[in-house]
Write a protein that holds these residues in place. Structure first.
Motif, PDB file in Angstrom:
ATOM      1  N   PRO A  54       0.652  -1.392  -0.066  1.00  0.00           N
ATOM      2  CA  PRO A  54      -0.013   0.035   0.005  1.00  0.00           C
ATOM      3  C   PRO A  54       0.929   1.238   0.067  1.00  0.00           C
ATOM      4  O   PRO A  54       2.048   1.270   0.572  1.00  0.00           O
ATOM      5  CB  PRO A  54      -0.893  -0.113   1.275  1.00  0.00           C
ATOM      6  CG  PRO A  54      -1.043  -1.517   1.567  1.00  0.00           C
ATOM      7  CD  PRO A  54       0.548  -2.160   1.117  1.00  0.00           C
ATOM      8  N   GLY A  58      -1.805   4.066   3.482  1.00  0.00           N
ATOM      9  CA  GLY A  58      -2.404   2.713   3.216  1.00  0.00           C
ATOM     10  C   GLY A  58      -3.282   2.814   1.992  1.00  0.00           C
ATOM     11  O   GLY A  58      -4.146   1.743   1.705  1.00  0.00           O
ATOM     12  N   THR A  60      -4.289   2.570  -1.965  1.00  0.00           N
ATOM     13  CA  THR A  60      -4.154   1.439  -2.964  1.00  0.00           C
ATOM     14  C   THR A  60      -3.018   1.956  -3.892  1.00  0.00           C
ATOM     15  O   THR A  60      -2.864   3.004  -4.312  1.00  0.00           O
ATOM     16  CB  THR A  60      -5.267   1.567  -4.141  1.00  0.00           C
ATOM     17  OG1 THR A  60      -6.159   0.720  -3.144  1.00  0.00           O
ATOM     18  CG2 THR A  60      -5.250   0.420  -5.237  1.00  0.00           C
ATOM     19  N   THR A 203      -8.793   0.274  -1.174  1.00  0.00           N
ATOM     20  CA  THR A 203      -7.804  -0.343  -0.427  1.00  0.00           C
ATOM     21  C   THR A 203      -8.311  -1.625  -0.113  1.00  0.00           C
ATOM     22  O   THR A 203      -7.251  -2.549  -0.013  1.00  0.00           O
ATOM     23  CB  THR A 203      -7.391   0.292   0.913  1.00  0.00           C
ATOM     24  OG1 THR A 203      -7.057   1.828   0.397  1.00  0.00           O
ATOM     25  CG2 THR A 203      -6.622   0.009   1.766  1.00  0.00           C
TER      26      THR A 203
END
Length: 285
Positions: A54, A58, A60, A203
């Motif tokens: 990530p 965090g 994507t 995510t």
């Protein structure tokens, strides 16, 4: 798909696209709780393939190209586009597939990654299954509906934030129903448009977003030589080239590919799937 009128603007957008590199992590298979895999299809869980860690906060991760050193690898990628609302056009005879292009890639023995919309897989399940089961290719996610994940994205309808994750998962469900055995945890944003909000919403799917660094210009093009020149002028070691697998909107792509492949091989390039470039960037190879 990028409209003719905004093709130049597309290049400007792409030059500003983010790229992220990190360490590899085990992919999480996007799978909606309400969708069961087809009884005839293999497991929906992808085999272990490289993904990126990530990004900041965090988010994507975003992959644009592979390393520029250590080999002359290039990935040809093909967007198999069809929006959720184009069923009537397909029923009237418009062709959103391009079997001649896929046959040419097989004839030339060119590995490739096909970023497929779920709606395309529903319209052409036999072709989706054939591509997905051919070890020469890998199938990745281009959304279900081909709606934009940001506003003002080349005239595409905008995907509500609350539906972004579900749209990606719905595409994986469509691949499983068509019999694609091992869709990869890679996602290409429709139109290449994304922002932090979109990256945050995806995510939980565990995908790596895959952009590109070479725009072929094949969308709506009829001059195959011009498309080939644009690709050949842009390719560098580690490049990801975006092309289309949609006969009605990219009719010159097969002819362009037949020109590009032997010339790049003459220059010492080798063709790979996106997963190999991601693995190299993630330190897996």
């Amino acid at each position: 798909m990028i409209t003719r009128a905004r093709r130049v603007a597309a290049a400007c957008l792409l030059s500003a696209a983010l790229a992220a590199c990190g360490t590899a992590q085990a992919p999480r298979a996007p799978r909606p709780a309400s969708a069961a895999p087809s009884a005839a299809a293999p497991s929906a869980v992808p085999t272990r393939v490289p993904t990126l860690a990530p990004g900041p906060a965090g988010l994507t991760p975003v992959f644009r190209h592979g390393p520029r050193t250590g080999g002359r690898a290039v990935a040809l990628t093909f967007d198999a586009d069809m929006t959720a609302g184009q069923g009537a056009r397909a029923a009237a005879g418009e062709r959103f597939d391009n079997p001649g292009l896929i046959a040419a890639l097989r004839e030339l023995r060119v590995p490739a990654t096909v970023f497929m919309t779920g709606r395309w897989a529903e319209q052409y399940p036999d072709q989706a299954r054939s591509i997905g089961r051919d070890p020469l290719f890998e199938v990745a996610n281009h959304s279900y509906s081909h709606h934009a994940f940001t506003g003002d994205c080349y005239g595409l309808p905008t995907m509500p934030r609350s539906r972004m994750r579900a749209d990606v998962e719905r595409a994986y469900a469509a691949f499983r129903k068509a019999g694609v055995p091992d869709p990869k945890p890679y996602f290409r944003f429709p139109g290449g448009c994304y922002d932090r909000r979109a990256l945050r919403e995806l995510t939980a799917t565990g995908v790596t977003a895959v952009q590109w660094d070479v725009v072929s210009g094949d969308a709506f093009a009829t001059d195959a030589d011009a498309v080939a020149r644009q690709v050949l002028d842009g390719v560098r070691p580690g490049s990801v080239v975006v092309l289309h697998c949609t006969r009605s909107a990219a009719p010159a792509t097969e002819r362009a590919v037949r020109a590009v492949v032997p010339e790049l091989r003459r220059q010492g390039f080798r063709f790979v799937r996106v997963s190999e470039l991601v693995g190299t960037a993630a330190g897996r190879r």
